[in-house]
Scaffold this motif. Sequence first.
Motif, PDB file in Angstrom:
ATOM      1  N   ASN A   1     -11.497  -1.067  14.547  1.00  0.00           N
ATOM      2  CA  ASN A   1     -10.070  -1.189  14.854  1.00  0.00           C
ATOM      3  C   ASN A   1      -9.586  -0.008  15.685  1.00  0.00           C
ATOM      4  OD1 ASN A   1      -7.163  -2.117  14.286  1.00  0.00           O
ATOM      5  ND2 ASN A   1      -7.173  -0.080  13.379  1.00  0.00           N
TER       6      ASN A   1
ATOM      7  N   THR B   1      -8.177  -0.837  19.370  1.00  0.00           N
ATOM      8  CA  THR B   1      -6.715  -0.774  19.535  1.00  0.00           C
ATOM      9  C   THR B   1      -6.206   0.544  20.102  1.00  0.00           C
ATOM     10  OG1 THR B   1      -6.391  -0.014  17.243  1.00  0.00           O
ATOM     11  CG2 THR B   1      -6.394  -2.389  17.631  1.00  0.00           C
TER      12      THR B   1
ATOM     13  N   SER C   1      -5.884  -5.841  15.196  1.00  0.00           N
ATOM     14  CA  SER C   1      -4.885  -4.958  14.607  1.00  0.00           C
ATOM     15  C   SER C   1      -4.245  -5.568  13.366  1.00  0.00           C
ATOM     16  CB  SER C   1      -3.800  -4.630  15.645  1.00  0.00           C
ATOM     17  OG  SER C   1      -2.831  -3.779  15.096  1.00  0.00           O
TER      18      SER C   1
END
Length: 329
Positions: free
Chosen positions: A216, A220, A299
């Motif tokens: 993640n 992101t 996300s």
Amino acid sequence: MNKKRNVYLMYAIVFLQGLVFYGSVATVYRQGRGISLYDIFLIESVSWVLMILLEVPWGYFADRFGYKNTIIISNIMYFISKIIFWQAHSLVMFLLERVFISIALSGISGCDSAILYSSIDEDKSEKVFGEYSAFSTAGFLVASVSSSFIVKISVDLTAILTIFPYAAAAILSFFLIETHEEKEEKTGIKESFKQLFGKKGIILFIVSLALVTEVNQTVTVFLNQAQYSRSGIDIKYFGILLALIQIMGLGAAKSYKITERFGRRKIIIALYSIMALSCISLIFTVNAVISILCIMMVSVSIALMNPLAMDIENKSIIKIVVDNLNKEI
């Protein structure tokens, strides 16, 4: 002592630490100071390994000196890392910044959830963890929206402004109430952790969670900007896109309701699968809409996972402690 004060202070702290104004241009910022994508991932790899290595030493420190002191020191280190980031112009300085962050995050990890867990009723734990995660997301949302305007003035200004909320978060840490067990109970807790490491299921879950959290972070924070550029999206929209993604992540505050309906196992499998499919899709697509949707799904998945993970980890530790006490009785 009103331990519930800890909940509101932790909400405020995590909100302030979500105010990372350079978040939407983190990769661009680093590249502007001579750091390549290869350098970024090299630094991230060192950071990830360091965080794992520091988990146990920080655990012993927290066991001996308490959650509050651990969080205070960690948040001060976190604050210092932002100053280093602002002044960094070389690989060595950016690596130093990540070393400070690794020290801070490994210290905060577990202590934040432990101080929350011990300040509330057990049946409210997942709800509080969901709100805690949502406050972090809300802070990042505010920073993402603001960055769209700040970058028009200066990209460097995003790094400078990030320093102030982290200073405030460090100061608020001093007002927390210690909830750590008294000295006579500490031996039992250490023994409980030894037993915990014998639980293959929870260890595998923690390792898998560490991996998806790193995925993640990579997707992101770093690769998203490269993917946006590859898809032809202008940099001025990066902040808006990040804000949109964070809005979706606010659903974490209600994740406990999803868990109640479908069960933990199904939710975990579903979220891991969504993240995997999204990452695979990003490898092959240059379509702007698909790229945004895939990054958004990564996300949102981790945002929904965090409260559930915190609840599982804390209840697993508490259960072992209770089992030990029952054996002693």
